[in-house]
Scaffold this motif. Sequence first.
Motif, PDB file in Angstrom:
ATOM      1  N   LYS A  83       0.832  -1.202   0.000  1.00  0.00           N
ATOM      2  CA  LYS A  83       0.000   0.000   0.000  1.00  0.00           C
ATOM      3  C   LYS A  83       0.869   1.256   0.000  1.00  0.00           C
ATOM      4  O   LYS A  83       0.613   2.220  -0.738  1.00  0.00           O
ATOM      5  CB  LYS A  83      -0.923  -0.001   1.222  1.00  0.00           C
ATOM      6  N   LEU A  84       1.910   1.232   0.796  1.00  0.00           N
ATOM      7  CA  LEU A  84       2.820   2.369   0.874  1.00  0.00           C
ATOM      8  C   LEU A  84       3.541   2.577  -0.459  1.00  0.00           C
ATOM      9  O   LEU A  84       3.731   3.715  -0.903  1.00  0.00           O
ATOM     10  CB  LEU A  84       3.837   2.137   1.992  1.00  0.00           C
ATOM     11  N   ALA A  85       3.908   1.483  -1.108  1.00  0.00           N
ATOM     12  CA  ALA A  85       4.599   1.581  -2.393  1.00  0.00           C
ATOM     13  C   ALA A  85       3.732   2.237  -3.456  1.00  0.00           C
ATOM     14  O   ALA A  85       4.238   2.888  -4.375  1.00  0.00           O
ATOM     15  CB  ALA A  85       5.019   0.183  -2.857  1.00  0.00           C
ATOM     16  N   ALA A  86       2.424   2.088  -3.317  1.00  0.00           N
ATOM     17  CA  ALA A  86       1.499   2.659  -4.303  1.00  0.00           C
ATOM     18  C   ALA A  86       1.187   4.125  -4.024  1.00  0.00           C
ATOM     19  O   ALA A  86       0.813   4.869  -4.937  1.00  0.00           O
ATOM     20  CB  ALA A  86       0.207   1.857  -4.324  1.00  0.00           C
ATOM     21  N   GLU A  87       1.364   4.564  -2.776  1.00  0.00           N
ATOM     22  CA  GLU A  87       0.890   5.888  -2.388  1.00  0.00           C
ATOM     23  C   GLU A  87       1.984   6.842  -1.929  1.00  0.00           C
ATOM     24  O   GLU A  87       1.784   8.064  -1.935  1.00  0.00           O
ATOM     25  CB  GLU A  87      -0.139   5.747  -1.252  1.00  0.00           C
ATOM     26  N   ALA A  88       3.126   6.319  -1.537  1.00  0.00           N
ATOM     27  CA  ALA A  88       4.157   7.152  -0.897  1.00  0.00           C
ATOM     28  C   ALA A  88       4.947   7.964  -1.908  1.00  0.00           C
ATOM     29  O   ALA A  88       4.941   7.669  -3.102  1.00  0.00           O
ATOM     30  CB  ALA A  88       5.105   6.262  -0.095  1.00  0.00           C
ATOM     31  N   PRO A  89       5.658   9.006  -1.443  1.00  0.00           N
ATOM     32  CA  PRO A  89       6.590   9.746  -2.303  1.00  0.00           C
ATOM     33  C   PRO A  89       7.694   8.824  -2.810  1.00  0.00           C
ATOM     34  O   PRO A  89       7.910   7.737  -2.275  1.00  0.00           O
ATOM     35  CB  PRO A  89       7.150  10.821  -1.369  1.00  0.00           C
ATOM     36  N   GLY A 101      11.058   8.276  -2.768  1.00  0.00           N
ATOM     37  CA  GLY A 101      12.048   7.567  -1.975  1.00  0.00           C
ATOM     38  C   GLY A 101      11.453   6.439  -1.163  1.00  0.00           C
ATOM     39  O   GLY A 101      11.963   5.312  -1.154  1.00  0.00           O
ATOM     40  N   TYR A 102      10.370   6.707  -0.486  1.00  0.00           N
ATOM     41  CA  TYR A 102       9.704   5.677   0.309  1.00  0.00           C
ATOM     42  C   TYR A 102       9.083   4.613  -0.581  1.00  0.00           C
ATOM     43  O   TYR A 102       8.986   3.449  -0.194  1.00  0.00           O
ATOM     44  CB  TYR A 102       8.621   6.305   1.185  1.00  0.00           C
ATOM     45  N   ARG A 103       8.655   5.003  -1.774  1.00  0.00           N
ATOM     46  CA  ARG A 103       7.990   4.057  -2.669  1.00  0.00           C
ATOM     47  C   ARG A 103       8.926   2.895  -3.024  1.00  0.00           C
ATOM     48  O   ARG A 103       8.553   1.725  -2.920  1.00  0.00           O
ATOM     49  CB  ARG A 103       7.534   4.769  -3.937  1.00  0.00           C
ATOM     50  N   THR A 104      10.144   3.226  -3.419  1.00  0.00           N
ATOM     51  CA  THR A 104      11.090   2.175  -3.795  1.00  0.00           C
ATOM     52  C   THR A 104      11.474   1.321  -2.600  1.00  0.00           C
ATOM     53  O   THR A 104      11.538   0.085  -2.686  1.00  0.00           O
ATOM     54  CB  THR A 104      12.352   2.801  -4.411  1.00  0.00           C
ATOM     55  N   LEU A 105      11.716   1.963  -1.471  1.00  0.00           N
ATOM     56  CA  LEU A 105      12.078   1.234  -0.270  1.00  0.00           C
ATOM     57  C   LEU A 105      10.945   0.307   0.163  1.00  0.00           C
ATOM     58  O   LEU A 105      11.181  -0.845   0.562  1.00  0.00           O
ATOM     59  CB  LEU A 105      12.405   2.222   0.859  1.00  0.00           C
ATOM     60  N   ALA A 106       9.710   0.780   0.052  1.00  0.00           N
ATOM     61  CA  ALA A 106       8.565  -0.038   0.415  1.00  0.00           C
ATOM     62  C   ALA A 106       8.422  -1.231  -0.527  1.00  0.00           C
ATOM     63  O   ALA A 106       8.061  -2.339  -0.093  1.00  0.00           O
ATOM     64  CB  ALA A 106       7.287   0.801   0.393  1.00  0.00           C
ATOM     65  N   ALA A 145       8.348  -4.997   0.658  1.00  0.00           N
ATOM     66  CA  ALA A 145       7.210  -5.847   0.312  1.00  0.00           C
ATOM     67  C   ALA A 145       7.696  -7.150  -0.312  1.00  0.00           C
ATOM     68  O   ALA A 145       7.177  -8.242  -0.010  1.00  0.00           O
ATOM     69  CB  ALA A 145       6.269  -5.118  -0.641  1.00  0.00           C
ATOM     70  N   ALA A 146       8.697  -7.055  -1.182  1.00  0.00           N
ATOM     71  CA  ALA A 146       9.263  -8.257  -1.786  1.00  0.00           C
ATOM     72  C   ALA A 146       9.916  -9.141  -0.733  1.00  0.00           C
ATOM     73  O   ALA A 146       9.809 -10.376  -0.782  1.00  0.00           O
ATOM     74  CB  ALA A 146      10.280  -7.872  -2.858  1.00  0.00           C
ATOM     75  N   GLY A 147      10.578  -8.513   0.228  1.00  0.00           N
ATOM     76  CA  GLY A 147      11.197  -9.273   1.312  1.00  0.00           C
ATOM     77  C   GLY A 147      10.177 -10.023   2.139  1.00  0.00           C
ATOM     78  O   GLY A 147      10.399 -11.177   2.546  1.00  0.00           O
ATOM     79  N   GLU A 148       9.044  -9.393   2.393  1.00  0.00           N
ATOM     80  CA  GLU A 148       7.980 -10.074   3.142  1.00  0.00           C
ATOM     81  C   GLU A 148       7.358 -11.182   2.304  1.00  0.00           C
ATOM     82  O   GLU A 148       7.038 -12.257   2.809  1.00  0.00           O
ATOM     83  CB  GLU A 148       6.913  -9.060   3.568  1.00  0.00           C
ATOM     84  N   ALA A 149       7.201 -10.935   1.004  1.00  0.00           N
ATOM     85  CA  ALA A 149       6.637 -11.956   0.120  1.00  0.00           C
ATOM     86  C   ALA A 149       7.518 -13.199   0.077  1.00  0.00           C
ATOM     87  O   ALA A 149       7.015 -14.326  -0.062  1.00  0.00           O
ATOM     88  CB  ALA A 149       6.459 -11.381  -1.285  1.00  0.00           C
ATOM     89  N   GLY A 203      16.537   3.675  -9.060  1.00  0.00           N
ATOM     90  CA  GLY A 203      17.965   3.940  -9.167  1.00  0.00           C
ATOM     91  C   GLY A 203      18.794   2.677  -9.285  1.00  0.00           C
ATOM     92  O   GLY A 203      18.356   1.580  -8.923  1.00  0.00           O
ATOM     93  N   ALA A 204      20.024   2.835  -9.769  1.00  0.00           N
ATOM     94  CA  ALA A 204      20.919   1.700  -9.981  1.00  0.00           C
ATOM     95  C   ALA A 204      21.233   0.973  -8.675  1.00  0.00           C
ATOM     96  O   ALA A 204      21.341  -0.261  -8.644  1.00  0.00           O
ATOM     97  CB  ALA A 204      22.210   2.174 -10.637  1.00  0.00           C
ATOM     98  N   LEU A 205      21.391   1.724  -7.596  1.00  0.00           N
ATOM     99  CA  LEU A 205      21.707   1.117  -6.303  1.00  0.00           C
ATOM    100  C   LEU A 205      20.590   0.179  -5.854  1.00  0.00           C
ATOM    101  O   LEU A 205      20.840  -0.967  -5.447  1.00  0.00           O
ATOM    102  CB  LEU A 205      21.905   2.216  -5.259  1.00  0.00           C
ATOM    103  N   GLU A 206      19.344   0.643  -5.950  1.00  0.00           N
ATOM    104  CA  GLU A 206      18.212  -0.181  -5.543  1.00  0.00           C
ATOM    105  C   GLU A 206      18.030  -1.376  -6.471  1.00  0.00           C
ATOM    106  O   GLU A 206      17.645  -2.465  -6.039  1.00  0.00           O
ATOM    107  CB  GLU A 206      16.940   0.653  -5.494  1.00  0.00           C
ATOM    108  N   LYS A 207      18.304  -1.169  -7.762  1.00  0.00           N
ATOM    109  CA  LYS A 207      18.210  -2.289  -8.703  1.00  0.00           C
ATOM    110  C   LYS A 207      19.224  -3.376  -8.358  1.00  0.00           C
ATOM    111  O   LYS A 207      18.908  -4.571  -8.407  1.00  0.00           O
ATOM    112  CB  LYS A 207      18.445  -1.793 -10.136  1.00  0.00           C
ATOM    113  N   ASP A 208      20.447  -2.973  -8.025  1.00  0.00           N
ATOM    114  CA  ASP A 208      21.457  -3.967  -7.658  1.00  0.00           C
ATOM    115  C   ASP A 208      21.064  -4.718  -6.400  1.00  0.00           C
ATOM    116  O   ASP A 208      21.297  -5.934  -6.287  1.00  0.00           O
ATOM    117  CB  ASP A 208      22.812  -3.285  -7.457  1.00  0.00           C
TER     118      ASP A 208
END
Length: 217
Positions: free
Chosen positions: A81-87, A89-94, A98-102, A124-129
Amino acid sequence: MSELFNEVDEDLRREQLRKIWEKYSLLIILVAVLIIGGVGGWRIYSHFEAKKAAEAGAAFDRASELSEQNKPAEAEAAFTKLAAEAPGGYRTLARLRAAGEAAKRDAAAAVKLYDDLIADGSVGALEKDLARVRAGALLVETTPYDTLLAKLEPATTASGTYRHSARELLALAAWKANNAGETRKWVETLSNDPETPSSIRTRAEALQALLPPAAKS
């Protein structure tokens, strides 16, 4: 005499200003209104952005608490839910969380979420890695080496933040595939990188000791 000239100059200036005002008064007023409105609009925008960021931070903390309480389904829903609604920076982190919980319930579903992140041009490249490495950790036991190589190799570059983990996963995948040459390559890459963490270096040395003599020559 000079006072007379000054008075004439002052009259001329006033007359010029009067003519300018008569000609451009509406434009001047409009520009002033736009400037005032722009400043006010920016302040309102900044206020709402700060409010959204604060709300997203609080929501992220609540979702993290659900994870810490061992409620993966609820935590995943909250992060999604946060990934869909947050700004941004928080969207990517969320999405990462979410994937970690899945992953706790369905590795394939988690890999799909990580792959979506990797394919997203706005991430970003860092998050993709990081997504590559986390997906690789889920796949290393079951995925052919060449398939895992295609996924993880972009994260193994000399400047990659998560290069050590990506290289270790590839060394392990190559070992499982009985590919001594590729195992040796990744183990040596880890050994030759002075920034390889000691824990990974130790595991790489242990793996190297398992290689046949010809592969270590």
